[in-house]
Design an enzyme around this catalytic site. Structure first.
Site, PDB file in Angstrom:
ATOM      1  CE  LYS A 117      -3.233   2.414   3.057  1.00  0.00           C
ATOM      2  NZ  LYS A 117      -4.221   2.266   4.141  1.00  0.00           N
TER       3      LYS A 117
HETATM    4  C1  R5P Z   1      -2.765   4.785   8.524  1.00  0.00           C
HETATM    5  O1  R5P Z   1      -1.641   4.445   8.596  1.00  0.00           O
HETATM    6  C2  R5P Z   1      -3.825   3.856   8.294  1.00  0.00           C
HETATM    7  O2  R5P Z   1      -3.327   2.674   7.734  1.00  0.00           O
HETATM    8  C3  R5P Z   1      -4.944   4.334   7.419  1.00  0.00           C
HETATM    9  O3  R5P Z   1      -5.765   3.271   7.232  1.00  0.00           O
HETATM   10  C4  R5P Z   1      -4.452   4.848   6.113  1.00  0.00           C
HETATM   11  O4  R5P Z   1      -3.779   6.036   6.309  1.00  0.00           O
HETATM   12  C5  R5P Z   1      -5.548   5.015   5.068  1.00  0.00           C
HETATM   13  O5  R5P Z   1      -6.446   5.909   5.430  1.00  0.00           O
HETATM   14  P1  R5P Z   1      -6.604   7.294   4.701  1.00  0.00           P
HETATM   15  O6  R5P Z   1      -7.188   6.975   3.378  1.00  0.00           O
HETATM   16  O7  R5P Z   1      -7.542   8.064   5.562  1.00  0.00           O
HETATM   17  O8  R5P Z   1      -5.254   7.903   4.636  1.00  0.00           O
END
Ligand code: R5P
Length: 292
Positions: free
Chosen positions: A204
């Site tokens: 990711k």
């Molecule tokens: C942060 O480290 C978490 O994994 C969140 O799930 C990630 O940041 C994704 O969330 P957002 O789309 O709000 O950034």
């Protein structure tokens, strides 16, 4: 230590030539065992090859944020439109009905919060037996490449991969950026490739310029993080650009649950990710679907 003088940046990424998948549709997974493939096929839709992950694991670093004040109220209406629920064990056990068919990406690293100046120090907090007990489709580990805690977070990743490979549970390596860390294509090209080569089964990361090169250089699927809240149209544009440049899905949190109409927003994201709609088409759907 390798001689660091004269390191030459990659030049030819063959971006027009997709990596060949022999026998199984998920990038780089030909050699995996049946259980690992089965879990990956719960994450990635075998028809579209893509995934819409709903990230609501924010509480592990941020506490109760806007749009996620009540896990039991805010999440269930969104969860039914997601392919994967990315969450902590505490959120799942307390607030998510186990009678659902969604794959789970279980957050297993943690240790720092937004209340600290530096959030990059994390450890593995959840053991493999918990992942098995909770029937998860993958385990998510934060990796802060380039930070002062780089080695610790990569050790976390490698430990998780060692265990995941024993039990047939994929690991989602999450490329995190701290406050002071760069967000350039050069950074993401380095971090994504390192995380993949250390054995993450999915990576990711954030969308950036030259994204197609980052996808080409990464031997496993990439899902794109949403990041901070931006206008709905822009978030759909982000999803469209990511998918059209080779991402295998999105993993969005704030741009879903902080949208003016979160349920309409996640459905619009699905239009882009699974149905090949443009950002404009999906935004039109969002406007038509959202409740006033
Ligand atoms: C942060 O480290 C978490 O994994 C969140 O799930 C990630 O940041 C994704 O969330 P957002 O789309 O709000 O950034």
């Amino acid at each position: 230590m390798a001689d660091q003088d004269g390191i030459q940046a990659g030049k030819n990424f063959y971006v027009d030539q997709a990596q060949e998948n022999k026998g199984f549709f998920v990038k780089g997974s030909n050699v995996y065992d049946w259980g690992m493939k089965h879990r990956l096929s719960r994450i990635f839709n075998p028809k579209s090859g893509h995934t819409v992950m709903l990230a609501f694991d924010h509480g592990y670093i941020m506490g109760a944020t806007s749009g996620l004040e009540r896990l039991d109220i805010n999440v269930p209406p969104l969860a039914k439109h997601a392919d994967v629920l990315m969450a902590t064990r505490g959120a799942l056990r307390t607030s998510i009905d186990p009678c659902n068919d969604k794959a789970v990406a279980l957050r297993i690293s943690g240790g720092s919060s937004v209340l600290r100046e530096d959030m990059t120090l994390e450890y593995l907090m959840v053991d493999i037996q918990e992942a098995v007990r909770m029937d998860v489709a993958c385990m998510a580990v934060q990796c802060y490449v380039g930070s002062k805690n780089e080695a610790q977070t990569l050790k976390n990743l490698n430990t998780a991969v060692n265990l995941g490979n024993q039990y047939g549970i994929p690991v989602l390596g999450v490329v995190g950026v701290g406050k002071e860390m760069e967000r350039t294509p050069r950074y993401f090209l380095t971090a994504v490739r390192m995380v993949a080569e250390m054995g993450a089964h999915i990576v990711k990361t954030y969308y950036c310029d030259d994204f197609e090169k980052i996808v080409a250089a990464c031997p496993v699927p990439i899902v794109v993080a949403g990041g901070k809240k931006i206008p709905e149209k822009d978030a759909l544009e982000l999803a469209y650009n990511a998918i059209s440049k080779g991402a295998a899905g999105v993993d969005m949190g704030r741009n879903v649950f902080q949208a003016e109409d979160p349920v309409a927003m996640i459905q619009a994201i699905r239009k882009v990710v699974h149905e090949g709609e443009t950002a404009e088409e999906a935004y039109k759907f969002y406007l038509e679907t959202k409740e006033d």
